[in-house]
Design a protein around this motif. Structure first.
Motif, mmCIF file in Angstrom:
data_model
loop_
_atom_site.group_PDB
_atom_site.id
_atom_site.type_symbol
_atom_site.label_atom_id
_atom_site.label_comp_id
_atom_site.label_asym_id
_atom_site.label_seq_id
_atom_site.Cartn_x
_atom_site.Cartn_y
_atom_site.Cartn_z
ATOM 1 N N VAL D 24 0.841 -1.194 0.000
ATOM 2 C CA VAL D 24 0.000 0.000 0.000
ATOM 3 C C VAL D 24 0.880 1.249 0.000
ATOM 4 N N ALA D 25 0.529 2.224 -0.829
ATOM 5 C CA ALA D 25 1.293 3.476 -0.903
ATOM 6 C C ALA D 25 1.333 4.142 0.460
ATOM 7 N N ASP D 26 2.507 4.613 0.851
ATOM 8 C CA ASP D 26 2.591 5.266 2.160
ATOM 9 C C ASP D 26 3.153 6.670 2.050
ATOM 10 N N TYR D 27 3.206 7.192 0.835
ATOM 11 C CA TYR D 27 3.843 8.509 0.718
ATOM 12 C C TYR D 27 2.972 9.623 1.286
ATOM 13 N N ILE D 28 1.661 9.361 1.409
ATOM 14 C CA ILE D 28 0.888 10.271 2.257
ATOM 15 C C ILE D 28 0.130 9.422 3.280
ATOM 16 N N PRO D 29 0.058 9.921 4.494
ATOM 17 C CA PRO D 29 -0.515 9.128 5.595
ATOM 18 C C PRO D 29 -1.916 8.605 5.272
ATOM 19 N N GLU D 30 -2.752 9.442 4.650
ATOM 20 C CA GLU D 30 -4.141 9.024 4.417
ATOM 21 C C GLU D 30 -4.218 7.746 3.580
ATOM 22 N N LEU D 31 -3.352 7.634 2.590
ATOM 23 C CA LEU D 31 -3.428 6.452 1.729
ATOM 24 C C LEU D 31 -2.989 5.193 2.461
ATOM 25 N N SER D 32 -2.028 5.368 3.381
ATOM 26 C CA SER D 32 -1.451 4.195 4.033
ATOM 27 C C SER D 32 -2.416 3.522 5.002
ATOM 28 N N LYS D 33 -3.509 4.209 5.318
ATOM 29 C CA LYS D 33 -4.457 3.640 6.295
ATOM 30 C C LYS D 33 -5.393 2.597 5.681
ATOM 31 N N VAL D 34 -5.388 2.498 4.357
ATOM 32 C CA VAL D 34 -6.368 1.651 3.680
ATOM 33 C C VAL D 34 -6.056 0.162 3.899
ATOM 34 N N ASP D 35 -7.083 -0.634 4.063
ATOM 35 C CA ASP D 35 -6.950 -2.075 4.282
ATOM 36 C C ASP D 35 -6.460 -2.761 3.001
ATOM 37 N N SER D 147 -23.051 12.484 -5.953
ATOM 38 C CA SER D 147 -22.450 12.149 -4.643
ATOM 39 C C SER D 147 -20.924 12.099 -4.714
ATOM 40 N N ILE D 148 -20.358 12.214 -5.923
ATOM 41 C CA ILE D 148 -18.889 12.212 -6.049
ATOM 42 C C ILE D 148 -18.336 13.472 -5.389
ATOM 43 N N HIS D 149 -17.228 13.323 -4.633
ATOM 44 C CA HIS D 149 -16.725 14.473 -3.871
ATOM 45 C C HIS D 149 -15.206 14.409 -3.707
ATOM 46 N N TYR D 150 -14.653 15.517 -3.249
ATOM 47 C CA TYR D 150 -13.237 15.560 -2.875
ATOM 48 C C TYR D 150 -13.058 15.001 -1.472
ATOM 49 N N ASP D 151 -11.975 14.290 -1.244
ATOM 50 C CA ASP D 151 -11.593 13.925 0.128
ATOM 51 C C ASP D 151 -10.590 14.975 0.590
ATOM 52 N N LEU D 152 -11.078 15.918 1.378
ATOM 53 C CA LEU D 152 -10.246 17.089 1.701
ATOM 54 C C LEU D 152 -9.044 16.743 2.565
ATOM 55 N N ASP D 153 -9.156 15.687 3.381
ATOM 56 C CA ASP D 153 -7.997 15.262 4.176
ATOM 57 C C ASP D 153 -6.864 14.786 3.260
ATOM 58 N N VAL D 154 -7.241 14.033 2.244
ATOM 59 C CA VAL D 154 -6.218 13.575 1.289
ATOM 60 C C VAL D 154 -5.594 14.771 0.576
ATOM 61 N N TYR D 189 -4.448 20.986 -8.541
ATOM 62 C CA TYR D 189 -3.934 19.652 -8.871
ATOM 63 C C TYR D 189 -4.123 18.659 -7.710
ATOM 64 N N PHE D 190 -3.758 19.097 -6.510
ATOM 65 C CA PHE D 190 -3.861 18.184 -5.363
ATOM 66 C C PHE D 190 -5.326 17.819 -5.092
ATOM 67 N N HIS D 191 -6.211 18.785 -5.274
ATOM 68 C CA HIS D 191 -7.627 18.459 -5.096
ATOM 69 C C HIS D 191 -8.101 17.457 -6.149
ATOM 70 N N SER D 192 -7.655 17.651 -7.385
ATOM 71 C CA SER D 192 -8.126 16.731 -8.436
ATOM 72 C C SER D 192 -7.720 15.298 -8.117
ATOM 73 N N CYS D 193 -6.510 15.125 -7.552
ATOM 74 C CA CYS D 193 -6.047 13.774 -7.181
ATOM 75 C C CYS D 193 -6.861 13.186 -6.035
ATOM 76 N N ALA D 194 -7.498 14.052 -5.272
ATOM 77 C CA ALA D 194 -8.123 13.623 -4.019
ATOM 78 C C ALA D 194 -9.604 13.308 -4.179
ATOM 79 N N ILE D 195 -10.040 13.162 -5.421
ATOM 80 C CA ILE D 195 -11.435 12.760 -5.634
ATOM 81 C C ILE D 195 -11.603 11.308 -5.188
ATOM 82 N N ALA D 196 -12.708 11.045 -4.496
ATOM 83 C CA ALA D 196 -12.985 9.695 -3.999
ATOM 84 C C ALA D 196 -14.151 9.107 -4.787
ATOM 85 N N MET D 197 -13.976 7.879 -5.233
ATOM 86 C CA MET D 197 -15.030 7.182 -5.981
ATOM 87 C C MET D 197 -14.905 5.692 -5.762
ATOM 88 N N SER D 198 -15.987 4.995 -6.037
ATOM 89 C CA SER D 198 -15.967 3.529 -6.025
ATOM 90 C C SER D 198 -15.758 3.031 -7.459
#
Lengths: 304, 304, 304, 304
Positions: D24-35, D147-154, D189-198
């Motif tokens: 799992v990517a760990d270069y930002i903390p938020e990503l590293s938390k994923v199962d 319902s698509i949104h930005y994950d602002l923490d990411v 740019y950082f916001h565009s990367c932080a979009i969350a979707m299934s």
């Protein structure tokens, strides 16, 4: 079924009006002698119907187009073991031919750049008793045309002036990724580049890649999965530093040569070859690229 | 005048206690046979007094040290015209030997890397009737020692395995910066690397660079301004990717070879040669570097 | 003792006859305003005698010359621990500023390129309470001249347009080789570049590197071994991609800046500063280089 | 029409037996938390039928997948003028992100590497009044899902640690290829990367690229020729240094993100998205790649 003839006729007319025909390759004397006004195009469709215009029956030096054929023969012979010797990634930029080889320990980026084709030649030398003869026969067989031959003057000329290829081969050898002598590998390589064919012959050779591995004579030379992979490599790596541009503008797997030939194909549909000796600054046939853009724009046929 | 003998004796003692002697070069079989425990050092001062310890009379393959001698002979022959063929800048990093050549159109960065010395060999081939013989005689003359010779087994071995040098020479040739055949240039180059000398002989050869262009026999071979420039090139380019480190730790112009030899000098004061076959990861003699650091630390003698 | 005055007068006369004065740096507006006809030179010898000609008392932006002073202060503060953060090797070629950083994991090649000086600034930020004030005071102290100051307009201008330095600092930060915020490090860095001094002041500052670590006021700021190492780094790395050329043509450790200043020195003998705002294509003062070549040719004084 | 459900069920079963799930990517903390055990896959066919298995409804950070959407919006807005700012060639190798930028004067190789997407963001900033809101609305519109949104923490986390992107943006700015402030461009740019979707949402978004420019709601957002070109760029550039491998093994245009998502499509046939957070050493989802290989092998569906 598409009737390609009127489309080719229109393209031919358009092309004849282009005043800037690019620059004929002069790095070996034999190539520089070709008349820059030559232009031919030929299409072979999935019903084996052939459509041609212009100088489609005149032979030219296929040069790097032969790299696909070397790859095809080697892949059929050794299967996925080939990928230990050469990678399948685009090569990036023109500056780093040799520097990428250095950074990647003598494993060429893909089999369609010079360094990669040299390694493929080395692989074939280990598989063939009479490499030159057997490779030529392989091409004759898949095309069903025994008149295809080497242009020995071109081969000789490449050998005398191919210092960059000697540099690449020796560098690869220094990393242990050539089993045979540099001289033997390059002799085979230079001959493979020196095959002469017309557009009409080229499409018969490449019919196999459009036709899921079966050649004109209906013999099976390649697995379908191998054909797909060769097509994928042509798409991502077939046009030097202009591979992205070709995928973008034309949208077909293909391969160009500095002799001014280009061959491309739409799986299951058709195979096309163009010839115009003048090159653009990336080393691809200027009017050939243009003709293929017009063809796919006009017909809407592309893999995308 | 400094009495170097006790200093050398102390260095010898220190060096003998080092357990990590580096790794003997194994890229050609002949070099790998050398006993890693060999160690010699010799100093020749401005009064022609010689001080030695250890295996200072045993001959070894001087390898890249000969690049300074090629440069010296070519510079004397053609003067500043030499700098049209080769530059005088440090080469930067180890990755880009060939890529820098590509970016800089076949002009090697400096005459002390392989590519540069190959170009210098090409320059000498145009100047000399019997290049091998005349180059050897030049070295014998400036050292006043006719026993200096080529180790033909080493030369032969380098030729058989020198793929990287073949790569570099062909790349340079492709840019038009070699006038002679690659084979002829490399034959001369490989022989020049294969000269065998002892530390005691090496300092006699390099005396000329310490002594403002006059050799032991008092003949003038180089202009003072040429000597200064050769010394400057040794300082900035003499130790591959470790040139800065050597200037920093030792502070003398010098040149190393993969045979484990290093020669260095303080203008007008002394010339020193060390030999220890084990190399560090940058390809310079590990204990030779250490011995020279101790010498300049102990004596306070450096150009800085 | 050499009487430098007639030599400087002659150089001044020669320089005035040069019509091609190079190109004044225009990458920040403040630098581009300087009169290209300005020329000054000043020498301070080992007896503290000063010789000057031309605009030797006019202040200019010392720019990269300050990198030696940052290095000097940091080396004195943290000793050899500094070399874990920055290397001492020449940087090779102009193309690879950032690519070398990438390949070498954020360790700059040496402290006299921008990337290296940025790391040195970061080291100093950890050592100093008021970095800007203390760095300026350090320079004033070693020169014995409290009139030396920052040109705040230049500092501000560099900050607004220093995108390449922001790129380098962020890249270094991404490798973990900056402890402080990029903004803080660059604010200090841009100020250090914006120090204004005349040639006469510059030689007083650099006297310490000629005088074995003791400044004009006779205080000891650096160990002799540290001075030698700083001089070695100046020689191998002080002139961007022209370091080899400067060692070759001039033969003195030195440092140039895009403001048109150059300072150089012969250990134990003299220190010299020149100023001429026009640069050559490598970014070094065109006439300053020429003046220094004439000085060492005329006097025969060089480290080689 | 293919019934994809049993194929997906079989792939799901196979994937669950893989013990090596990548890292799992760990270069930002938020990503590293994923199962790392999460796995989902969803297919939408040309009849708008949807097939899913596993965690196909769970949202994840789409990261670089959003680069295709930035490109799509910018291409629709400015047309071929976009290609003056960014090229369409594969990027070659992982080492030279920034060095290629340097050699090519700040023109990124393609819009699907970070440098290229940063330039595309700059282009959009000139076209949009409220870039973040309008970009999000564009995605919601083409997917028909508000319902698509930005994950602002990411987004926040990327901003704090995105030093390499700051380096790239500043380098591009130094070449004059950014019109807006680095901070503004990167914030977008950082916001565009932080979009969350299934996965199920992703295929609805990318339906437009499979469906000749018409979205689910049947509105036309892109010309057919533009869709083909975006698909071509995905094929040649969508998988970092593994683009050739993906074309070779899977044979579909697609794009991956370090959040573990991959989306791919066969023009006119279907669109597929996978999610598995563990990455291979090239930064692409390890099990996602495997699942897509199995899908195309099983169904024989590929563009080649």
């Amino acid at each position: 079924m598409v009737d390609f003839q009127p489309i080719l006729d229109q393209i031919h007319k358009n092309i004849q009006q282009c005043s800037d025909k690019g620059r004929v390759a002069d790095y070996i004397p034999e190539l520089s002698k070709v008349d820059p006004k030559k232009f031919g195009i030929s299409i072979l469709d999935n019903q084996a119907q052939q459509f041609s215009v212009g100088d489609a029956q005149e032979r030219f030096s296929i040069q790097s187009v032969s790299k696909v054929l070397l790859l095809s023969m080697a892949f059929a012979k050794v299967g996925d073991a080939l990928w230990k010797r050469v990678d399948v990634e685009p090569s990036g930029d023109p500056f780093n031919h040799l520097s990428l080889l250095e950074m990647e320990n003598g494993i060429p980026r893909n089999p369609l750049i010079n360094a990669g084709a040299i390694v493929v030649c080395d692989v074939l030398l280990s598989q063939l008793k009479n490499p030159r003869e057997e490779f030529l026969q392989y091409i004759r067989d898949i095309a069903g045309d025994d008149s295809i031959h080497y242009d020995l003057d071109v081969a000789e000329s490449e050998k005398r002036t191919g210092f960059r290829n000697y540099a690449a081969a020796n560098l690869i050898k220094s990393f242990g990724n050539l089993e045979h002598d540099v001289e033997d590998v390059l002799d085979f390589y230079f001959h493979s580049c020196a095959i002469a064919m017309s557009c009409e012959q080229l499409v018969k050779v490449f019919y196999i890649f459009m036709n899921r591995g079966k050649c004109m004579a209906n013999n099976h030379y390649l697995e379908l999965s191998q054909v797909k992979r060769i097509n994928a490599i042509m798409l991502t790596c077939g046009f030097y530093d202009e591979a992205g541009e070709f995928a973008f503008e034309v949208g077909l797997p293909g391969k160009s040569g500095v002799g001014g030939g280009i061959v491309a194909l739409l799986p299951n549909e058709f195979c096309v070859a163009t010839w115009s000796p003048g090159l653009n600054e990336k080393g691809n046939s200027k009017l050939g690229m243009l003709a293929l853009e017009q063809l796919t724009t006009e017909t809407g046929l592309s893999i995308f």
